[in-house]
Enzyme design. Sequence first.
Site, PDB file in Angstrom:
ATOM      1  N   HIS A   1     -11.448  -6.780  38.086  1.00 14.73           N
ATOM      2  CA  HIS A   1     -12.135  -7.468  39.183  1.00 14.73           C
ATOM      3  C   HIS A   1     -11.608  -8.895  39.300  1.00 14.73           C
ATOM      4  CE1 HIS A   1     -14.677  -7.908  35.576  1.00 14.73           C
ATOM      5  NE2 HIS A   1     -15.049  -9.091  36.064  1.00 14.73           N
TER       6      HIS A   1
ATOM      7  N   HIS B   1     -13.523  -2.811  34.283  1.00 12.34           N
ATOM      8  CA  HIS B   1     -13.064  -2.463  35.630  1.00 12.34           C
ATOM      9  C   HIS B   1     -12.427  -3.731  36.176  1.00 12.34           C
ATOM     10  CE1 HIS B   1     -14.222  -0.209  39.609  1.00 12.34           C
ATOM     11  NE2 HIS B   1     -13.091  -0.897  39.768  1.00 12.34           N
TER      12      HIS B   1
ATOM     13  N   HIS C   1     -12.325 -12.589  40.711  1.00 15.54           N
ATOM     14  CA  HIS C   1     -13.355 -13.520  41.175  1.00 15.54           C
ATOM     15  C   HIS C   1     -12.756 -14.366  42.302  1.00 15.54           C
ATOM     16  CE1 HIS C   1     -16.021 -13.110  37.572  1.00 15.54           C
ATOM     17  NE2 HIS C   1     -14.877 -12.724  37.024  1.00 15.54           N
TER      18      HIS C   1
ATOM     19  N   GLN D   1     -10.063 -11.812  34.615  1.00 15.98           N
ATOM     20  CA  GLN D   1     -10.118 -11.738  33.149  1.00 15.98           C
ATOM     21  C   GLN D   1      -9.598 -10.361  32.771  1.00 15.98           C
ATOM     22  OE1 GLN D   1     -14.144 -12.567  33.742  1.00 15.98           O
ATOM     23  NE2 GLN D   1     -14.104 -14.550  32.718  1.00 15.98           N
TER      24      GLN D   1
END
Length: 200
Positions: free
Chosen positions: A107, A105, A109, A94
């Site tokens: 990231h 930050h 998934h 996202q």
Amino acid sequence: IYFGPFEVTNQVFLTTTHSFALVNLKPLLPGHVLVCPKRRHQRLTELSAAELTDLFGAVQRVERMLARHYFPTTTPSSLIPASPSDGSFNIALQDGPEAGQTVSHVHVHVIPRIRGSTAKAAETPTDELYERMADEDGNVGGAHWDREFFPPTAAGYRPRPGGKFPAIEDCDRRPRSMAEMEAEAAVFRRALADMDAELV
């Protein structure tokens, strides 16, 4: 090690030159983990070429490890470990708050989808997981904010919505304890070590 403003050292099971992987506070499915750059970049476009290459190399390595851990092998010999092709994965990022990023930050998934268990049924046109990722269930940052600033009370834990997500739909869905996350991180560290030893 920090994920945004949150110290997550005990949740980390992999570190590379520029990245780290950690177990999730509120996983959507078993094995749902996050892979992040070590430097706190908010947007994917802020990563250097070296950081970007390392991040997605770490994603691939985590996928291979999760496949070996979660997927039953399709080969007749139990000596050959499962590979990513023995199941499927959702890989999601996202990129920015309007896309649902609740911790500033970057990231990624990584979510294993186990055939006969957590995989999308072949006959269904859509996947419920996408709806859950876009809803309060997928609010990874909100769970961290809740734990840090709104700890459980005698009245019970009541998560607070964060980012652009709607109000929570499942108030009884609790973040995991640090002990649970540390235990899972230890399992994944051992699985990575076993995988690396077999490749030598």
